[in-house]
Each structure stands twice: as structure tokens, then as C-alpha cells.
Design a protein around this motif. Sequence first.
Motif, short mmCIF file in Angstrom:
data_model
loop_
_atom_site.label_atom_id
_atom_site.label_comp_id
_atom_site.label_asym_id
_atom_site.label_seq_id
_atom_site.Cartn_x
_atom_site.Cartn_y
_atom_site.Cartn_z
N THR A 119 -14.93 -5.68 -2.28
CA THR A 119 -14.77 -4.46 -2.88
C THR A 119 -15.98 -4.00 -3.75
O THR A 119 -16.46 -4.84 -4.65
CB THR A 119 -13.68 -4.45 -3.89
OG1 THR A 119 -12.43 -4.81 -2.90
CG2 THR A 119 -13.15 -3.16 -4.37
N ARG A 135 -9.06 -4.63 0.55
CA ARG A 135 -8.62 -3.11 0.68
C ARG A 135 -7.66 -2.70 -0.33
O ARG A 135 -7.82 -1.55 -0.77
CB ARG A 135 -7.97 -3.20 2.15
CG ARG A 135 -7.34 -1.85 2.62
CD ARG A 135 -6.57 -1.77 3.76
NE ARG A 135 -5.61 -0.97 3.87
CZ ARG A 135 -5.87 0.41 3.90
NH1 ARG A 135 -7.30 1.00 4.23
NH2 ARG A 135 -5.09 1.34 4.21
N GLU A 169 0.80 -1.13 -0.05
CA GLU A 169 -0.08 0.06 0.23
C GLU A 169 0.68 1.33 -0.16
O GLU A 169 0.66 2.37 -0.69
CB GLU A 169 -0.83 -0.11 1.28
CG GLU A 169 -1.92 -1.15 1.28
CD GLU A 169 -2.65 -1.34 2.41
OE1 GLU A 169 -2.45 -0.24 3.21
OE2 GLU A 169 -3.40 -2.54 2.52
N ARG A 203 -7.13 -8.15 3.21
CA ARG A 203 -6.07 -7.43 2.70
C ARG A 203 -6.26 -6.98 1.15
O ARG A 203 -5.76 -6.16 0.69
CB ARG A 203 -4.76 -7.90 3.24
CG ARG A 203 -4.42 -8.10 4.77
CD ARG A 203 -3.28 -8.81 4.93
NE ARG A 203 -3.41 -10.13 4.55
CZ ARG A 203 -2.39 -11.01 4.52
NH1 ARG A 203 -1.27 -10.82 5.07
NH2 ARG A 203 -2.76 -12.32 4.28
N THR A 246 -15.59 -11.09 2.29
CA THR A 246 -14.81 -9.73 2.04
C THR A 246 -15.11 -9.22 0.77
O THR A 246 -14.86 -9.98 -0.24
CB THR A 246 -13.25 -9.84 2.54
OG1 THR A 246 -12.60 -10.95 1.68
CG2 THR A 246 -13.17 -10.23 3.96
N GLU A 270 -9.38 -1.86 -3.60
CA GLU A 270 -10.00 -0.39 -3.49
C GLU A 270 -8.81 0.60 -3.54
O GLU A 270 -9.03 1.59 -4.13
CB GLU A 270 -10.84 -0.25 -2.20
CG GLU A 270 -11.87 -1.00 -1.86
CD GLU A 270 -12.78 -0.82 -0.79
OE1 GLU A 270 -12.79 0.46 -0.39
OE2 GLU A 270 -13.44 -1.56 -0.24
#
Length: 267
Positions: free
Chosen positions: A223, A193, A160, A190, A221, A196
Amino acid sequence: MSAMGSKARRDRIVHLATTTGLASVEELSQLLGVTASTIRRDLAKLTTDGQLARTYGGAMALAAHPEASLRQRTGEAFEAKQAIARWAAAEVRPGETLLLDAGSTVGALAHELRTAEDVTVVTTGLTALQELSDVESVHVECLGGTLRPLSQGFVGPLTEAALERLTFDRLFLGTDGVSPEHGICEADLRQTRLKELMARRADRVYVLAHAAKLGRRPFHTWTPLRQDWTLVTDDAADPRIVEALRSRGITVVQTHPEPHTTHRSAD
């Protein structure tokens, strides 16, 4: 209902919970044609037997759709992935900077990009790195981070942090499942995230998913799919799911696999 009928119904409930990731009392009641109280008794029995875990309003499989490794997924829907990859590669223009996700379909795109001229490929996936490592006309960067062995992709704070210093003309995402209601599905928070964050850095976003992944909810999970993204699938996709996606403003492209075509091998 007979004892045999009850067993068959409960087997069906376990199958649905495993393949979709979650089974709600209301959905099961409508699908199986029994009352909600019957479904609740079934879920209680299955929970007691250790086949399901109860959730608020339903149940989920204890080993809900275990994540397949990248090696296992590479051979699935091979022709469909090739067709999707060819379409995606045709979108790329000389001089562009691309961001490639991990995954087998995005890996197929990386293979198609071996003949690209004057492009930069930044990736989180080992497959793309391997496909392009010896191609002089493609400049390759790796975001790095923590390697997930199953997906053969990098995730985490180092990934990231590197991402924050770059922008991209096009982003190509992979996924474990696509739902019109929820978006794109992954096994690891992870990963969702990171997707995104990747999308925020790109001018154009494409989700590459063969037909079997549409309507699939193997994990929990997500997006969200945005209206300015393009979903690229194949012509075997369920028309109802395609229409549901388009009704939400998502652009859906359907490619046409060519199983009998002989493709030129990599150099």
C-alpha cells in the motif's frame, strides 16, 4: 574465490532473499563485491538446489519470510509498541470515531483506549474487540468479513462493503514492513487493498510500526505511503530510513520506550 567462499556467499544470498523478500542481481553484486555474472551463477546453483526461485532480474526465497501469527508477534518489541500506542492514544479526542486495523501494535493502542471517554471504535481486528469489549465508555463496531487466522483480522468483500457506509476521524494502521520506496507491506493482497480503502474513508491516517519494521520487505503486496499520512515508530529506527521517508514528505514521529516504567494494569 574458494569453494568455501562460494558457499558462504550463497548462504548470504539465501539469507538476504529470505529477510528482504527479493534479491536482485545488481543489488547482490554491489553488496557482495562480485560481478553480476558470478551472482547469476550463484542464483542458478541455488535454484537448481531448490533454495531459491528465479525471478526476472533476481531471485526470491521459496518460503520468503513466512508470516508470523499474531500470537507470535505480540511479545516482540513490547516496550516500543507500548510507547507508540500511548502516543497514538493521546491524539484521540472525545467524540471522535476511530478505525482500528488488525495487528499487535494497533492492539496495544486498543488497550490504551480503555480509559477513553465518548469515542467510537470501529475495527477489523479481534484484538481490539477483545480489549474494548467490556469498556462502557467506548462504543465498538466490527466491520466483519472473512477472518484471517494468522492476523486475527477480517478482510474481503463483506469488510469492504461495510466500510463504504462509514467515515472516520482517525485511522490507525498496522503493517508487516515499511519501505520508503514502496510503502507498507502485507502478506496478503486483500490486506493491502483493504488498507487503501480504509485510508480513503478517514480524515487522518497513522501507520504504527516499531523500528524493526522500517526497511523490512518480507512480502510482495504493498500500500503506497501518502504524504498526508503519519508514521509512528520508536527512537531505535534507522536514521537513514527515517530521513528517506521524510524526504518523500512523510511525517515521521519517533517515540521513546520506557522499559523500566511500571504501567498500570488493565481494569
